[in-house]
Design an enzyme around this catalytic site. Sequence first.
Site, short mmCIF file in Angstrom:
data_model
loop_
_atom_site.label_atom_id
_atom_site.label_comp_id
_atom_site.label_asym_id
_atom_site.label_seq_id
_atom_site.Cartn_x
_atom_site.Cartn_y
_atom_site.Cartn_z
CB ALA A 69 -17.16 -24.09 3.80
N GLY A 117 -15.26 -19.52 5.95
CA GLY A 117 -14.21 -19.50 4.93
C GLY A 117 -14.09 -18.15 4.24
CD GLU A 120 -11.44 -20.17 8.18
OE1 GLU A 120 -12.43 -20.64 7.59
OE2 GLU A 120 -10.66 -20.86 8.86
CD GLU A 140 -15.96 -21.35 10.60
OE1 GLU A 140 -16.17 -20.50 11.49
OE2 GLU A 140 -15.36 -21.07 9.55
#
Length: 716
Positions: A69, A117, A120, A140
């Site tokens: 992200a 992300g 993911e 994270e």
Amino acid sequence: MIYSGPSVSVELLDDGIAELKFDLQGESVNKFDRGTLEDFGKAVDAIKANQDVKGVIVTSGKSVFIVGADITEFTDMFKLPEEEIAQWCLSANKVFNAFEDLPVPTVCAVNGIALGGGLEMALSCDFRVLSTKAQVGLPEVKLGLFPGFGGTVRLPRLIGVDNAAEWIAAGGQHKAERALKDGVADAVVAPEQLKDAAIALVKECLEGKIDHLAKRQEKLEPLKLPPLENMMAFQTSGAMVAQQAGRNYPAPMAAINTMQQHAGMNRDQALEVEAKGFAKVAKTPQATALVGLFLADQAVKRANGAHIKKGAAEVKQAAVLGAGIMGGGIAYQSASKGTPIIMKDIADSALELGMKEASGLLERQLKRKRIDGAKMAKTLSSIRPTLNYGDFGNVDVVVEAVVENEKVKKAVLAETEAELKDGAVLASNTSTISINRLAEAVKKPENFAGMHFFNPVHMMPLVEIIRGEKTSDETVATLVKYAQDMGKNPVVVNDCPGFLVNRVLFPYFGGFGILLRDGADFQAVDKVMEKFGWPMGPAYLLDVVGIDTGVHAAAVMAEGFPERMQYGFKDATTVMYENERYGQKNDKGFYKYELDKRGRKQKVVDETTYELLAGHVGERKEFDEEEIIARLMIPMCTETVRCLEDNIVGSAAEADMAMIYGIGFPPFRGGPLRYIDSIGVKAFVELCDKYAHLGGIYEAPQMLRDMAAKDESFFG
Ligand code: NAD
């Protein structure tokens, strides 16, 4: 082309297979910023609307897949109320779900780094093929967070609770082979075969050889294991994580709890639990500090980039004067990172010790298989021990690391300068002597600066580059670049007693001295500060630094800032010094040091310390945690503000990072200035006022008062 946007495109290849490609325009890497998420959503809609698409492969147009992200967007987003953060996660997840629910098989071709992300995204595909060059993980927790784009939901359903807990709670970055072993990857292939392998896998699904819907279904349903087994798995992982992360880092444990909470739910319900949990950790002070730290690190890198642009010369050959603790360490570090170095001393025995230290460090690396024999031989041969100035005419940078004596240093610097070619840079590793005063000894002060390494050199990430009044931009640039080439994080500061790090550290020790004078037990203080997050409390730290070094540096600081740092009483550290208790170096300081069974030095409680201190410190008194923390942290924080006020350091980010890299300031608290922010500038000024009667190191600097009046903070 089915869809073309600023960061995502979809092209129909042969046989009805579409290629969804991430390729963020104007950037060197792909990341999930708001624009990319939006674009991804539109691309999914376009695929859904196109009847010709029979299957999808996901690729990247960059050398990385997706780095994660966009963290720069977090600061503002995390200021939103918890509810809105959770909503933001859910709306992002709608896109991932829409992609996962496409009526066709989907295969991700992960070519390089896929973190957070990025991974993911890959998890929302039916299958993942990884290039041997791929690096994947969910880091994270390192930002005080946990995955919020479905990672805590999809990963345990794909690879089981134990593995998922490890991947998420440890936040590691893993190679393709490990991903394959743990079930994160379905295949690993050579980079040049990646796209074909992904296409082949889609075709196998289309031919009915692989049941992609069954695989997909696993991610949509509750966890497969019976509840009891799941509970056991969560308990085991939870206990391990609690032990490793500790209470100062709540995110890993929160991730495990979240996974456990949604274990019995289907995907959509589970995602709601994840979103709520994510929003909660996003609002913790740890997340604010760790995200801030990431951004501060980038700010420091940018600041250093700007210095380097001002004319860094390439350092092909370096030299170090002195083969002692620091000189030996500098030689090892330079050589092992590829810059050959001449190591000069005045004693053969010192050179031998310096080389022994370097070979010892290399041997340890060899044992751990971090290097091979060839690398070891090459590194050793690029350290050239010498007793004379023979080849100094070819040297680009010299770091002086002889004894801490102004007269000796000045003589050595003048003598060395005469041997150097035009434009060579001369730097001193002094820890306490003014760079401007040392510059008086050289003919070309523009080519001279401080280069302050920390002990042990190979472990400590910070190097302070100290700009003297006459130091040129080019000299600073060259030293910043050389420090980076050595694998270090340089921070450029201006000259003053203690430079930045020691100037800020010594008032903390000053606060420690005052607290002991007032009756606190040094062991109790150490315990509180270690619980606060320091790797070691102040008494232990003084033992490690060296009590003699500490006393000497404190005297320099007292001379430099008499109005604040002359305390007017004999402190406990001086008592230790007068009793020849120098700390770890002679195995006696505040604590005793004894070898354990494995031959490692262990800190042991020594009752005689209390006998020596009796009569010099106040009658034993209990202090609560809050007061101990305030009495030590206020002096450190106010002095950091003064360094900013006096332009010793260029920015709040550089000041904070220097304290984290240089002396292990607790990272989850983000540095002294972010710590002030976390308390609130106004509240911090009130705290200073409460303790101001203890002396000048507790007084709030004018800059803080002005900021409080305007309701400002350091990091917005
Ligand atoms: P040290 O006593 O271990 O080593 C000093 C070396 O310099 C000795 O080997 C000595 O023989 C050599 N030397 C003396 N005069 C010389 C000359 N004229 N030419 C060449 N070599 C000469 O000291 P150290 O701990 O390595 O410290 C060196 C410098 O680094 C000091 O300025 C110190 O303040 C600074 N420093 C030390 C630390 C630390 O923790 N030790 C940390 C940061 C900076």
